[in-house]
Design a protein around this motif. Structure first.
Motif: not given
Length: 912
Positions: A623-633
């Motif tokens: 299997g695979s794991t995709f992770s991403f990070t974003l900043n929100f106000q």
């Protein structure tokens, strides 16, 4: 002895005057006590006027000059202090100052000696040197020279010790004067003996009366002689004191002269009539590398590479009395280039005793000149190379810009040309699927729809990627509820997950703020792409979705999204390429699972364009794991919620829709869709026809294509808003999503837009949403008119409730009234300013803070209702005619309440 001291003083003065550098002596108060001719020349002021004047009056920065002489007295010496002389004719000369204090025999500071070096000739070269890295070597040499100067300062200490030795010699001379005083004392003793003999004589006078008068006469003579001898003694004592003072002044003069000579940083020699060196300073010792004893008595010209030329120097001095800027090269380890200045010095009778010459080291100046010439040559070469490179770069840039424009124009044209027929294909397929069909017909139409949907996905992927590459991807900043948004989006995959017998596990962090500011549409696009891949490449097992809060503060929140599957996985050699355009995990992936290979490329671009980061870990068949990070106000505003109405809305009936579209196929599709909605519709082929229809008939909403002949959608909307002054809702229709300029649509007055092919559910939702908002505004305007017309103000406040709540406690009542008077005027100003700037959130917040105080102060409930109407306007975000009047009226009411409460406050205060 006296003649020798005068000779030494004159000798020192000649040496001082021979220096080309300005030399100044100042007392402790900063007054000039002496100077040489170079100082007179550089200032343009006579010697008599200079003496007694302030040292710092002759510089462009007097305060900085004060700091120099104060530092001399504080530290004992300074070196290389930069100042600028200002002459009488306003000529400015940059100099560097060296200085040290001079003292008397007891070590008391008498004053300071300052020597200036004119750096004007070298200033331009030093400034250019900083512009060229190749001149770093010169800076290192200057650092070496500074170290050498510090060593010279140490040698000055040795010179001071020598002066101490000379002082001891002068003390011996003073001891000789003491012996002379003892001799005078001995003579005085002898006289006292004679006086004793006179006493004996007096006794003899007792026995020798006849001799009394003679002896008396002798006594008178003896007294006169004593008086004479006493006067002589006093004269000798005065002479001894004068001799001591003269000796002391000669000592000071010698010390003063030697300090001035040694303060010079340039080599200084004295030469007799035969060309032999008779004296020199420490700078000369340093540059020749020989001791003072080795140099004194040797031939002056033996120390130069051109002895004959050196002979000319001192011969010219004897012949002309002076010489200036004579070039020579000292034969030391470095062959130092110097310029010589010289002049003769004489005894008190005017006889020439010898010559004093001063050398100035110009090695650095020559190096700088050479390096400057080299730098100029290199700069010219670099300029030529840069011009050639610039020409090539401009040509390459123009070619690249042309290619980008051609690419964008091609994509724009292809988008429009492909989407136009696709709009009809997909649209009519959906219409036919709703009709009565045989099983075979339904199967064929479903296949057509699936193919059309796949083609639309491909077009969207290519165009989205093109927008990101061109920097035209726009990211919105709107408040939204992340948990609800992600939940609704994951709901779309439930059917597919059930079909494949998979399990969906969602772990949402409840500490994430309820409302965040960002672009929910792009967030959906990212997660949809990743979820689509997870579902597509997973045959069994589960899909795990995690949303975690990484960091949180008052202004922003960082959130990490992870999507993990138990699918086919990605090999290690392919994992680094999967985010590239048209790349998939293997060559068979596209054949087995379909897809363009653009999804992950778009995801990476969307994440990184918002300042985030994305990572992937995977194992084959695990299997695979995709992770991403974003900043929100973070925000205190309420989330923006669209009105979704997929089912017919019974409240909105008999809508009249004007469709402005030039392509017949699209006209037919829009007629079919609007007929299904149960709406009345009219068709206009372009903007000009649409305007004529509006003049003869009222419509509830307009669907406006952008690209049309005669008058396009932008021009038609601008005319409707600014010439016809109509607020009718307008939705833009476009097939060219690469060039949809949202700012331009908003600027001309469009309310929203829909991209072709048109999704009938989105079309219906947006029509209903805009029409409902218009109905709300119209209803509010009517209610406002009724509220304003029914209001009759007699007295604004009623403090009965406040009396009850405070139990008539005057202190508490005054405190409550004071709080109202403090907070209300700023809220009135904020309310009016928010309306003026159409800042609906701030307007809603200001009115919200005003409402609770109405009941406390007994303000009529009608005014509270008025405030709530303003809140409704703010939520609708529309500037209607009634809101202006309501805000002004509410402001007047609150201002009147403040006046009445001030009177009540003063009454309560006076009674208590």
């Amino acid at each position: 002895m006296q003649r020798t001291n005068k000779h030494e003083s004159q000798y020192a003065s000649s040496l001082i005057e021979a220096s080309l550098d300005p030399l100044i002596t100042i007392d402790i108060d900063g007054k000039i006590t002496d100077m040489n001719q170079a100082k007179v020349t550089i200032t343009g002021v006579d010697r008599d006027k200079l003496i007694g004047s302030n040292f710092f009056d002759y510089f462009t920065e007097p305060n900085k000059a004060k700091a120099v002489y104060k530092r001399v007295f504080a530290k004992g010496s300074v070196k290389d202090c930069p100042l600028t002389f200002c002459s009488v004719d306003k000529k400015l000369t940059d100099v560097l100052f060296n200085g040290s204090v001079y003292t008397d025999a007891e070590g008391n500071v008498l004053g300071a000696l300052l020597v200036a070096r004119d750096v004007e000739e070298q200033k331009w070269a030093i400034e250019l040197r900083n512009a060229n890295k190749e001149l770093v070597i010169a800076n290192k040499e200057l650092l070496f020279l500074n170290n050498e100067k510090e060593k010279r300062a140490a040698e000055l200490i040795l010179a001071n010790k020598e002066l101490v030795f000379q002082n001891k010699e002068k003390e011996k001379r003073a001891a000789e004067l003491i012996i002379a005083d003892k001799e005078l004392a001995y003579q005085a003793g002898e006289k006292m003996k004679r006086a004793a003999e006179l006493k004996i004589a007096d006794k003899e006078l007792v026995f020798q009366t006849g001799e009394k008068e003679k002896r008396a006469a002798e006594l008178i003579i003896a007294d006169k002689e004593l008086v004479f001898q006493t006067e002589e003694k006093e004269k000798r004592e005065t002479a001894a004191k004068e001799l001591e003072a003269f000796s002391y002044s000669l000592k000071l003069a010698s010390q003063y002269s030697r300090s001035l000579i040694e303060a010079s940083r340039d080599p200084l020699f004295t030469i007799n009539l035969e060309g032999k060196i008779t004296d020199l300073n420490n700078a000369s010792v340093k540059i020749t590398g020989m001791s003072r004893e080795e140099i004194i008595g040797t031939d002056f010209f033996d120390y130069f590479t051109e002895p004959d030329k050196a002979k000319e120097v001192y011969k010219d001095v004897f012949a002309n009395g002076f010489v200036t800027d004579f070039p020579l090269t000292i034969r030391d380890g470095k062959l130092t280039d110097v310029l010589f200045n010289g002049s003769v010095y004489k005894d008190d009778r005017g006889n020439v005793q010898g010559v004093v010459v001063v050398a100035r080291d110009i090695t650095d100046q020559k190096k700088i000149e050479t390096q400057l010439n080299e730098a100029i040559v290199f700069a010219e070469m670099a300029t030529e190379i840069a011009e050639i490179a610039k020409t090539k770069a401009e040509s390459s840039t123009q070619i690249a810009e042309t290619a980008v424009k051609a690419k964008q124009q091609f994509l724009s044209n292809m988008s429009h040309e492909i989407r136009t027929p696709m709009n009809a294909i997909v649209g009519f397929t959906k219409v036919l699927l709703k009709s009565e069909l045989t099983a075979k017909q339904k199967e064929y139409l479903s296949a057509i729809k699936m193919s059309g949907d796949a083609l639309i996905v491909l077009i969207n992927d290519i165009l989205d990627l093109a927008k990101v590459d061109a920097g035209k991807m726009v990211f919105e900043k709107i408040p939204f509820k992340m948990e609800l948004s992600i939940s609704a989006m994951l709901h779309l995959f439930e059917t597919k997950i059930l079909e494949k017998n998979l399990k969906l596990v969602v772990d949402y962090d409840k500490t994430i703020p309820d409302v965040l500011v960002g672009d929910p549409v792009r967030l959906h696009q990212i997660i949809l792409n990743l979820m689509s891949n997870a579902v597509k490449f997973t045959g069994k097992g589960k899909i795990y979705v995690s949303v975690r809060l990484l960091s949180n503060n008052d202004d922003s929140a960082s959130v990490q999204f992870s999507i993990k599957d138990t699918g086919i996985g990605i090999s290690e050699e392919k994992i680094g390429k999967i985010f590239e355009n048209f790349q998939q995990a293997s060559s068979g992936t596209s054949r087995l699972y379909g897809g363009t290979g653009l999804g992950l490329a778009i995801v990476k671009q969307l994440v990184e364009s918002q300042g985030g980061s994305i990572h992937v870990t995977s194992e084959i068949n695990e299997g695979s794991t995709f992770s991403f990070t974003l900043n929100f106000q973070r925000t205190s505003q309420q989330a923006t919620e669209e009105i979704i109405a997929e089912e017919p809305d019974d409240e909105i009936k008999d809508l009249k829709v004007l469709v402005v579209e030039d392509i017949p196929l699209n006209q037919l599709l829009m007629k079919t869709l609007l007929d299904d909605f149960g709406f009345e519709r009219d068709i206009a082929d372009n903007g000009r026809i649409a305007i004529e229809k509006m003049k003869n008939k009222n419509y509830d909403i307009i669907l406006m294509d952008l690209q049309m002949p005669e008058m396009n959608g932008f021009e038609a909307t601008d005319y409707i808003r600014n010439t016809m002054h109509s607020d009718i809702p307008i939705i833009a229709l476009t097939a060219d999503v690469t060039t949809v300029d949202l700012d331009k649509c908003k600027y001309v007055g469009m309310n929203d837009y829909i991209a072709k092919p048109v999704d009938e559910r989105i079309l219906y939702s947006k029509i209903i949403g805009l029409v409902k908002k218009t109905v709300v505004i119209e209803t509010l305007e009517k209610e406002v008119e009724e509220v304003v017309s029914n209001l009759k103000i007699i007295r604004c406040i009623d403090l009965r409730y406040l009396n009850t709540r405070t139990k008539s406690n005057p202190t508490l009542m005054m405190e409550m009234i004071s709080l109202y008077l403090e907070q209300t005027p700023p809220l009135i100003s904020a309310m009016k300013k928010s309306l003026e700037e159409k800042d609906w959130n701030s307007l809603h917040l200001a009115v919200h803070k005003m409402i609770p105080s109405f009941s406390i102060m007994g303000i009529n409930a009608d005014f509270e209702n008025m405030a709530r109407k303003i809140q409704d306007y703010a939520i609708a975000e529309q500037q209607a005619d009634g809101i202006q009047e309501l805000v002004m009226k509410l402001g007047d009411i609150c201002s009147q309440a403040c006046k009445e409460l001030e009177e009540e406050y003063n009454m309560i205060k006076s009674k208590n």
